[in-house]
Write a protein that holds these residues in place. Structure first.
Motif, PDB file in Angstrom:
ATOM      1  N   ARG A 160     -10.209  -3.071   5.592  1.00 56.03           N
ATOM      2  CA  ARG A 160      -9.151  -2.219   5.043  1.00 56.03           C
ATOM      3  C   ARG A 160      -8.715  -1.181   6.064  1.00 56.03           C
ATOM      4  O   ARG A 160      -9.526  -0.559   6.746  1.00 56.03           O
ATOM      5  N   ASP A 161      -7.394  -0.992   6.158  1.00 60.16           N
ATOM      6  CA  ASP A 161      -6.806   0.002   7.045  1.00 60.16           C
ATOM      7  C   ASP A 161      -6.725   1.331   6.293  1.00 60.16           C
ATOM      8  O   ASP A 161      -5.972   1.450   5.328  1.00 60.16           O
ATOM      9  N   PRO A 162      -7.480   2.359   6.710  1.00 65.15           N
ATOM     10  CA  PRO A 162      -7.492   3.632   5.962  1.00 65.15           C
ATOM     11  C   PRO A 162      -6.164   4.377   6.039  1.00 65.15           C
ATOM     12  O   PRO A 162      -5.951   5.327   5.277  1.00 65.15           O
ATOM     13  N   THR A 163      -5.250   3.975   6.932  1.00 68.76           N
ATOM     14  CA  THR A 163      -3.960   4.663   7.031  1.00 68.76           C
ATOM     15  C   THR A 163      -2.957   4.163   5.996  1.00 68.76           C
ATOM     16  O   THR A 163      -1.882   4.746   5.852  1.00 68.76           O
ATOM     17  N   LEU A 164      -3.288   3.090   5.282  1.00 67.27           N
ATOM     18  CA  LEU A 164      -2.363   2.538   4.296  1.00 67.27           C
ATOM     19  C   LEU A 164      -2.738   2.991   2.890  1.00 67.27           C
ATOM     20  O   LEU A 164      -3.924   3.105   2.564  1.00 67.27           O
ATOM     21  N   PRO A 165      -1.744   3.248   2.037  1.00 69.46           N
ATOM     22  CA  PRO A 165      -2.033   3.679   0.664  1.00 69.46           C
ATOM     23  C   PRO A 165      -2.633   2.555  -0.168  1.00 69.46           C
ATOM     24  O   PRO A 165      -2.434   1.367   0.122  1.00 69.46           O
ATOM     25  N   ARG A 190       4.451   1.020  -0.524  1.00 69.71           N
ATOM     26  CA  ARG A 190       4.585   2.453  -0.243  1.00 69.71           C
ATOM     27  C   ARG A 190       4.581   2.700   1.267  1.00 69.71           C
ATOM     28  O   ARG A 190       4.777   1.769   2.051  1.00 69.71           O
ATOM     29  N   ILE A 191       4.397   3.990   1.648  1.00 71.75           N
ATOM     30  CA  ILE A 191       4.533   4.326   3.063  1.00 71.75           C
ATOM     31  C   ILE A 191       3.235   4.930   3.604  1.00 71.75           C
ATOM     32  O   ILE A 191       2.505   5.597   2.876  1.00 71.75           O
ATOM     33  N   PRO A 192       2.945   4.660   4.897  1.00 66.54           N
ATOM     34  CA  PRO A 192       3.746   3.868   5.813  1.00 66.54           C
ATOM     35  C   PRO A 192       3.838   2.413   5.344  1.00 66.54           C
ATOM     36  O   PRO A 192       2.911   1.891   4.744  1.00 66.54           O
TER      37      PRO A 192
END
Length: 349
Positions: A160-165, A190-192
């Motif tokens: 999992r990418d922690p920068t994504l919601p 959502r964003i990014p």
């Protein structure tokens, strides 16, 4: 002729001459009109025996069909027979349909538990007809984050990418490369925003053995609705960009010579309010006709029970007095240097 009459005649002749010169220059270009003037957001369109079939966001995938792109289009009911067991109630968003090895496949984003009100995951359904009914395949999502309240998906977005919601995945889009390999593109919500691609099995109904999704494009704003097509000059990716509830929503293109590397991709705008006169032209899909033409189908906001585009920057779906609808438009595209341009807009019959 009396002098007064001669002067009057001269004035009339000069005025007519000025109007004959200035008239065409001042005449407004006609604004495109929808080929289907009902609420039909995120149209996905396929060429099928007997004509064209279009699918829209809505309750279990409403559809319409026509013998030709300019209509008349006739509306039909929902084509997804039922939601899969891992889904909860809610609208099905931005589907895609493709014919793969003799079957029609419907890729769809449906609500699931564990990701809030709008969190969705992607499933696949199949049918022997482009007009369904489509029945869900498998007991788990095709693509779904590992933290969702569903059985583990074939593509669980690990690690999992922690920068994504924590918002799920939407906007599935089927793509077959020139070597025959099948892929699924989709968006992390959502964003990014990110657009990703994962290899599928030959029948298009499962993620390829050992395949993991790859991020193609990332944006700090909203990008969505990916549609990919191969051209001799490179891969062309169409995306929608911006707030879908506003007239500024638009369709852009990107081009890359490598399928999995878009870091140096060219980009430009295909459809926006300034160039088309439409309100929020987005959700585009492409259809290649048997005679080699490329057709683009998209939606745009029309207001007050007319076929005219909404004006301004308001959120049309949230203003009942505007009576905004996302109507379906159609255009023929040309490819100039491998890039898409609108050759003509189609008018409803």
């Amino acid at each position: 002729m009396p002098i007064r009459g001669a002067v009057r005649l001269l004035v009339l002749l000069l005025t007519a001459g000025v109007l004959s010169v200035a008239g065409p220059a001042l005449a407004a270009e006609p604004v495109p009109r929808p080929v289907l003037d009902v609420d039909f957001p995120d149209p996905a369109v396929v060429s099928a025996p007997g004509g064209l079939v279009a699918y829209a966001t809505g309750d279990r995938v409403p559809h319409a069909w026509s013998r030709s792109a300019d209509g008349p289009w006739r509306r039909g009911g929902s084509l997804l027979s039922h939601r899969p067991s891992w889904s909860r109630d809610g609208g099905i968003w931005a589907v895609d349909v493709a014919r793969v090895r003799g079957r029609w496949l419907l890729y769809y984003a449906t609500p699931v538990k564990g990701m809030g009100e709008h969190g969705r995951c992607i499933g696949v359904a199949r049918s022997t007809s482009a007009r369904g009914p489509f029945r869900p395949v498998g007991r788990a999502p095709l693509v779904c984050p590992s933290y969702a309240g569903t059985p583990t998906a074939q593509d669980p977005l690990l690690p999992r990418d922690p920068t994504l919601p924590r918002a799920g995945v939407i906007d599935p889009s089927f793509f077959r490369d020139v070597d025959g390999t099948a892929y699924l593109l989709y968006k992390t919500d959502r964003i990014p925003s990110t657009l990703r691609i994962v290899a599928l099995t030959r029948d298009g109904q499962s993620v390829g053995a050992g395949a993991t999704s790859v991020e193609l494009v990332r944006s700090p704003g909203v990008i969505e609705n990916p549609v990919l097509t191969p051209r001799p000059e490179g891969y062309v990716l169409l995306i929608s960009e911006g707030d879908w509830t506003r007239c500024g929503y638009r369709t852009r293109w990107l081009r890359s010579t490598a399928l999995l590397d878009w870091t140096l991709a060219e980009s430009g705008t295909l459809l926006d309010t300034a160039t088309t006169g439409l309100c929020g032209p987005g959700g585009a899909d492409l259809v290649e006709t048997p005679d080699g033409r490329t057709l683009a189908f998209l939606h745009g906001w029309t207001c007050r029970g007319t076929t005219l585009p909404c004006a301004g920057t308001g959120k049309w779906d949230h203003k009942p007095r505007q009576r905004g609808l996302r109507s379906m438009y159609a255009a023929r595209l040309d490819w100039v240097g491998g890039l898409p341009v609108v050759a003509e807009w189609l008018r409803a019959r």
